[in-house]
Design a protein around this motif. Sequence first.
Motif, PDB file in Angstrom:
ATOM      1  N   GLY A  54      -4.593  25.231  25.248  1.00 39.64           N
ATOM      2  CA  GLY A  54      -3.882  26.062  24.289  1.00 39.64           C
ATOM      3  C   GLY A  54      -4.126  25.601  22.868  1.00 39.64           C
ATOM      4  O   GLY A  54      -4.350  24.416  22.605  1.00 39.64           O
ATOM      5  N   ASP A  56      -2.570  26.365  18.794  1.00 39.08           N
ATOM      6  CA  ASP A  56      -1.699  27.084  17.870  1.00 39.08           C
ATOM      7  C   ASP A  56      -1.868  26.494  16.480  1.00 39.08           C
ATOM      8  O   ASP A  56      -2.787  25.696  16.246  1.00 39.08           O
ATOM      9  CB  ASP A  56      -0.235  27.070  18.341  1.00 39.08           C
ATOM     10  CG  ASP A  56       0.333  25.662  18.484  1.00 39.08           C
ATOM     11  OD1 ASP A  56      -0.035  24.777  17.678  1.00 39.08           O
ATOM     12  OD2 ASP A  56       1.153  25.430  19.387  1.00 39.08           O
ATOM     13  N   THR A  57      -1.014  26.857  15.560  1.00 32.34           N
ATOM     14  CA  THR A  57      -1.206  26.451  14.162  1.00 32.34           C
ATOM     15  C   THR A  57      -0.968  24.964  13.935  1.00 32.34           C
ATOM     16  O   THR A  57      -1.367  24.431  12.901  1.00 32.34           O
ATOM     17  CB  THR A  57      -0.263  27.251  13.247  1.00 32.34           C
ATOM     18  OG1 THR A  57       1.093  27.045  13.670  1.00 32.34           O
ATOM     19  CG2 THR A  57      -0.594  28.739  13.289  1.00 32.34           C
TER      20      THR A  57
END
Length: 244
Positions: A54, A56-57
Amino acid sequence: MVRLFVPIPDPAPAEVALTGDRRHYVLHVLRLGEGDALEVFDGKGRSFAGRVTGVDTQTVRVELGPARQAPARRAVSVLQGLPKGDKLEWVLQKGTELGAAAFLPVDTVRSVVKLEPRRAQERTARWTKIVEEAARQCRRDDVPRVETPLPLTEAARGLAPGTVVLVLDEEESAVPLGEAFRAAGAGTPVALVVGPEGGLAREEVEALKALGARAVTLGARILRTETAALAALAVMMHLDGELG
């Protein structure tokens, strides 16, 4: 297979979250994305098959497979007299490739470089990054330890009990490094002392001998400080059967 150094707790978790510089490195240097494989090593002898699960930011999440433990090897420490310029960085990088377990930069009588405490901390942080990167590139699963510079005799006194200390001494001609290394016995920790550009002062050699060290020679040629350290490591690696 791309490799990444990540400190991993023991026992290892099923997944790690990478942030900051490591997140940037995975995404923008290695250019990995979700589903991509990589190898993670923890710097203490373990490696893991990993997969990006995964992004994300703030984080990159990496799933870890079972740990693989690298075989135990002899611990060889290098007490390197502080040299000028980038010579120490060369010793750190190539010495990591040649199996050194620890680097102890030392202040000696003839060391031209003198580091104030704040500067020494900054340089040690940089040196640590150099050995981490060298370990990644040469596929080591352990990362050598890099100590903050200390006076030579203080560093020698701080070595682990049972460590055999061998001093490269340009005035020694009777005891070859290989002979003294074999005499140390298989698996015995060894510390190699290398002077700076001007070599070790006689009083330093005698002080080390008083602590139980043995003066040794690499042969008739006078080698530069950075060459001497690496040549000695290559000899020891060969005698331990790790270099053909």
